[in-house]
Design a protein around this motif. Structure first.
Motif, PDB file in Angstrom:
ATOM      1  N   GLY A 146      61.519 -79.810 113.020  1.00 35.39           N
ATOM      2  CA  GLY A 146      61.509 -78.772 111.998  1.00 35.39           C
ATOM      3  C   GLY A 146      62.356 -79.125 110.796  1.00 35.39           C
ATOM      4  N   ALA A 147      63.503 -79.784 111.039  1.00 32.04           N
ATOM      5  CA  ALA A 147      64.363 -80.187 109.920  1.00 32.04           C
ATOM      6  C   ALA A 147      63.721 -81.271 109.079  1.00 32.04           C
ATOM      7  CB  ALA A 147      65.704 -80.679 110.462  1.00 32.04           C
ATOM      8  N   VAL A 148      62.930 -82.145 109.687  1.00 32.74           N
ATOM      9  CA  VAL A 148      62.218 -83.172 108.916  1.00 32.74           C
ATOM     10  C   VAL A 148      61.203 -82.531 107.973  1.00 32.74           C
ATOM     11  CG1 VAL A 148      60.622 -85.116 109.109  1.00 32.74           C
ATOM     12  CG2 VAL A 148      62.579 -84.962 110.645  1.00 32.74           C
ATOM     13  N   ALA A 149      60.577 -81.443 108.430  1.00 32.30           N
ATOM     14  CA  ALA A 149      59.546 -80.795 107.612  1.00 32.30           C
ATOM     15  C   ALA A 149      60.117 -79.979 106.461  1.00 32.30           C
ATOM     16  CB  ALA A 149      58.682 -79.884 108.495  1.00 32.30           C
ATOM     17  N   VAL A 150      61.401 -79.653 106.495  1.00 30.54           N
ATOM     18  CA  VAL A 150      61.999 -78.840 105.434  1.00 30.54           C
ATOM     19  C   VAL A 150      62.431 -79.745 104.290  1.00 30.54           C
ATOM     20  CG1 VAL A 150      63.891 -77.276 104.826  1.00 30.54           C
ATOM     21  CG2 VAL A 150      62.783 -77.098 107.061  1.00 30.54           C
ATOM     22  N   PRO A 151      61.976 -79.516 103.052  1.00 27.55           N
ATOM     23  CA  PRO A 151      62.418 -80.363 101.924  1.00 27.55           C
ATOM     24  C   PRO A 151      63.869 -80.108 101.586  1.00 27.55           C
ATOM     25  CG  PRO A 151      61.050 -78.546 101.150  1.00 27.55           C
ATOM     26  CD  PRO A 151      61.006 -78.498 102.650  1.00 27.55           C
ATOM     27  N   GLY A 152      64.528 -81.148 101.079  1.00 28.67           N
ATOM     28  CA  GLY A 152      65.935 -81.029 100.743  1.00 28.67           C
ATOM     29  C   GLY A 152      66.213 -80.076  99.609  1.00 28.67           C
ATOM     30  N   ALA A 153      65.256 -79.950  98.669  1.00 30.26           N
ATOM     31  CA  ALA A 153      65.459 -79.041  97.538  1.00 30.26           C
ATOM     32  C   ALA A 153      65.553 -77.591  97.980  1.00 30.26           C
ATOM     33  CB  ALA A 153      64.331 -79.212  96.528  1.00 30.26           C
ATOM     34  N   ALA A 154      64.892 -77.254  99.106  1.00 31.69           N
ATOM     35  CA  ALA A 154      64.945 -75.873  99.579  1.00 31.69           C
ATOM     36  C   ALA A 154      66.324 -75.503 100.115  1.00 31.69           C
ATOM     37  CB  ALA A 154      63.890 -75.662 100.669  1.00 31.69           C
ATOM     38  N   LEU A 155      67.112 -76.491 100.509  1.00 35.57           N
ATOM     39  CA  LEU A 155      68.448 -76.239 101.045  1.00 35.57           C
ATOM     40  C   LEU A 155      69.545 -76.434 100.016  1.00 35.57           C
ATOM     41  CD1 LEU A 155      68.056 -78.118 104.456  1.00 35.57           C
ATOM     42  CD2 LEU A 155      67.718 -75.681 104.006  1.00 35.57           C
ATOM     43  N   ALA A 156      69.192 -76.805  98.797  1.00 36.37           N
ATOM     44  CA  ALA A 156      70.215 -77.112  97.794  1.00 36.37           C
ATOM     45  C   ALA A 156      71.002 -75.865  97.394  1.00 36.37           C
ATOM     46  CB  ALA A 156      69.570 -77.767  96.575  1.00 36.37           C
ATOM     47  N   VAL A 157      70.293 -74.760  97.130  1.00 33.49           N
ATOM     48  CA  VAL A 157      70.977 -73.543  96.692  1.00 33.49           C
ATOM     49  C   VAL A 157      71.847 -72.958  97.806  1.00 33.49           C
ATOM     50  CG1 VAL A 157      70.633 -71.193  95.840  1.00 33.49           C
ATOM     51  CG2 VAL A 157      69.229 -73.059  94.950  1.00 33.49           C
ATOM     52  N   PRO A 158      71.375 -72.807  99.057  1.00 34.92           N
ATOM     53  CA  PRO A 158      72.295 -72.355 100.116  1.00 34.92           C
ATOM     54  C   PRO A 158      73.486 -73.281 100.311  1.00 34.92           C
ATOM     55  CG  PRO A 158      70.026 -72.155 100.841  1.00 34.92           C
ATOM     56  CD  PRO A 158      69.991 -72.905  99.557  1.00 34.92           C
ATOM     57  N   THR A 159      73.260 -74.580 100.171  1.00 27.16           N
ATOM     58  CA  THR A 159      74.382 -75.519 100.286  1.00 27.16           C
ATOM     59  C   THR A 159      75.387 -75.311  99.169  1.00 27.16           C
ATOM     60  OG1 THR A 159      72.879 -77.122 101.301  1.00 27.16           O
ATOM     61  CG2 THR A 159      74.980 -77.955 100.488  1.00 27.16           C
ATOM     62  N   PHE A 160      74.898 -75.064  97.960  1.00 24.74           N
ATOM     63  CA  PHE A 160      75.798 -74.813  96.835  1.00 24.74           C
ATOM     64  C   PHE A 160      76.627 -73.549  97.068  1.00 24.74           C
ATOM     65  CE2 PHE A 160      76.475 -72.489  92.851  1.00 24.74           C
ATOM     66  CZ  PHE A 160      77.326 -73.378  92.203  1.00 24.74           C
ATOM     67  N   LEU A 161      76.003 -72.485  97.545  1.00 29.55           N
ATOM     68  CA  LEU A 161      76.741 -71.250  97.800  1.00 29.55           C
ATOM     69  C   LEU A 161      77.797 -71.448  98.880  1.00 29.55           C
ATOM     70  CD1 LEU A 161      73.787 -68.681  97.690  1.00 29.55           C
ATOM     71  CD2 LEU A 161      75.445 -69.207  95.889  1.00 29.55           C
ATOM     72  N   MET A 162      77.466 -72.209  99.913  1.00 34.92           N
ATOM     73  CA  MET A 162      78.427 -72.451 100.980  1.00 34.92           C
ATOM     74  C   MET A 162      79.601 -73.296 100.489  1.00 34.92           C
ATOM     75  SD  MET A 162      77.747 -74.155 104.717  1.00 34.92           S
ATOM     76  CE  MET A 162      77.169 -75.688 103.980  1.00 34.92           C
ATOM     77  N   PHE A 163      79.310 -74.336  99.706  1.00 34.71           N
ATOM     78  CA  PHE A 163      80.378 -75.199  99.217  1.00 34.71           C
ATOM     79  C   PHE A 163      81.222 -74.504  98.144  1.00 34.71           C
ATOM     80  CE2 PHE A 163      78.309 -78.380 101.596  1.00 34.71           C
ATOM     81  CZ  PHE A 163      79.149 -79.470 101.693  1.00 34.71           C
ATOM     82  N   SER A 164      80.602 -73.599  97.391  1.00 36.61           N
ATOM     83  CA  SER A 164      81.388 -72.870  96.400  1.00 36.61           C
ATOM     84  C   SER A 164      82.389 -71.944  97.060  1.00 36.61           C
ATOM     85  CB  SER A 164      80.457 -72.084  95.479  1.00 36.61           C
ATOM     86  OG  SER A 164      79.735 -71.102  96.212  1.00 36.61           O
ATOM     87  N   ARG A 165      82.043 -71.360  98.187  1.00 38.75           N
ATOM     88  CA  ARG A 165      82.992 -70.518  98.908  1.00 38.75           C
ATOM     89  C   ARG A 165      84.142 -71.338  99.482  1.00 38.75           C
ATOM     90  NH1 ARG A 165      81.805 -65.301 100.325  1.00 38.75           N
ATOM     91  NH2 ARG A 165      79.755 -64.529  99.667  1.00 38.75           N
TER      92      ARG A 165
END
Length: 314
Positions: A146-165
């Motif tokens: 499932g993780a292979v099928a998910v594009p990296g761009a779809a996780l960029a915004v959640p990753t940014f919010l997590m790293f900003s916190r």
């Protein structure tokens, strides 16, 4: 009538040989004529793919040899009068207080720590999932697929919010830490380790008293070399060409990778009244792809053997 032998037995004649039915002349002509047509068609298609691939590289190299005025006034796929490649390279490396060199070092930092760490974790995880049986193994496999099928761009915004916190944005860790996760590399090492390392070899090492760590580094790791190089190439290319994640994570130009830095030069050149740096963008792009070309040429045989692993079973 059948001939009678001396003992009174009757000798039966040998069975008549059956002649093979000849194929029609039309079918043979079609078979022989279709093969050259297919080979010619495949050759033409391969040539078109090669031309489609090499034309951008040729355009990049040719235009990197031109000066700024000739770049805008001459034909794109032919050289101009003056060969200015070395001048453009020197100007690119020294422009704006050697900022291109800083971007190159940043990219190397992201590749060494991010791609190198992702390859190391993929090797450990793929080996463990392939050679150790534990509860929940099927669930882990489903998560990886499932993780292979998910594009990296779809996780960029959640990753940014997590790293900003966590206060890690605008730092190198905002690019390095997400690059450590490579689901495709983990899956590839999982498949490769399951076929490249025989279970009997591991059992023999354990019976001889070898521990798991020693068995991994002394026996399993050399057998995994083609797969490791393959995963390393994929992760290096992905990290080297990473654009969207640094774009939203990094705001300080001193921590830009080459992708974001060249894009900023391109935006500067396209701005009305901006300094003419089109030749720097083209020369910098040429310098950016040279390490990737060298890596593929040097590690090509390992990469091909790694991709072909598991396709044929004995």
């Amino acid at each position: 009538m059948a001939a009678t032998g001396a003992a009174g037995t009757t000798a039966t004649p040998p069975p008549a040989r059956t002649r093979p039915v000849p194929r029609p002349a039309r079918a043979r002509r079609r078979t022989t004529s279709s093969r050259p047509r297919r080979s010619v068609l495949l050759t033409v298609l391969t040539g078109l793919v090669v031309v489609y691939t090499l034309i951008p590289l040729a355009w990049l190299f040719i235009n990197a040899t031109k000066t700024q005025p000739k770049l805008l006034s001459s034909f794109g796929l032919w050289f101009s009068g003056r060969f200015a490649l070395w001048d453009n390279v020197h100007q690119t490396l020294t422009y704006n207080d050697h900022i291109f060199v800083r971007w190159l070092l940043n990219t190397l930092l992201y590749v060494v720590l991010g791609a190198g760490g992702a390859t190391f974790l993929a090797v450990l995880g793929g080996y463990g999932l392939a050679k150790f049986d534990f509860p929940g193994r099927r669930g882990v496999f489903a998560v990886v697929i499932g993780a292979v099928a998910v594009p990296g761009a779809a996780l960029a915004v959640p990753t940014f919010l997590m790293f900003s916190r966590m206060g890690l944005t605008d730092t190198p860790w905002a690019v390095i830490v997400p690059s450590l996760v490579s689901p495709f590399g983990l899956y590839l090492m999982w498949v490769f380790a399951s076929e490249a390392i025989p279970d009997e070899l591991l059992e023999a090492a354990r019976m001889d008293g070898s521990g798991e760590i020693r068995t991994f580094f002394r026996i399993s790791l050399p057998l995994l070399a083609p797969g490791i190089v393959t995963v390393l190439l994929f992760t290096v290319v992905a990290t080297w060409n990473n654009y969207f994640l640094p774009l939203i994570m990094i705001k300080n130009p001193d921590w830009y990778p080459l992708t974001i830095g060249l894009n900023s030069w391109n935006a500067q050149a396209a701005t009305a009244g901006g300094q003419p740096v089109f030749n720097l963008v083209i020369t910098g792009s040429l310098l950016t792809i040279l390490p990737l070309i060298a890596a593929f040429l040097l590690l090509q045989r390992y990469w091909q053997s790694g991709l072909a692993a598991g396709s044929v079973k004995e």
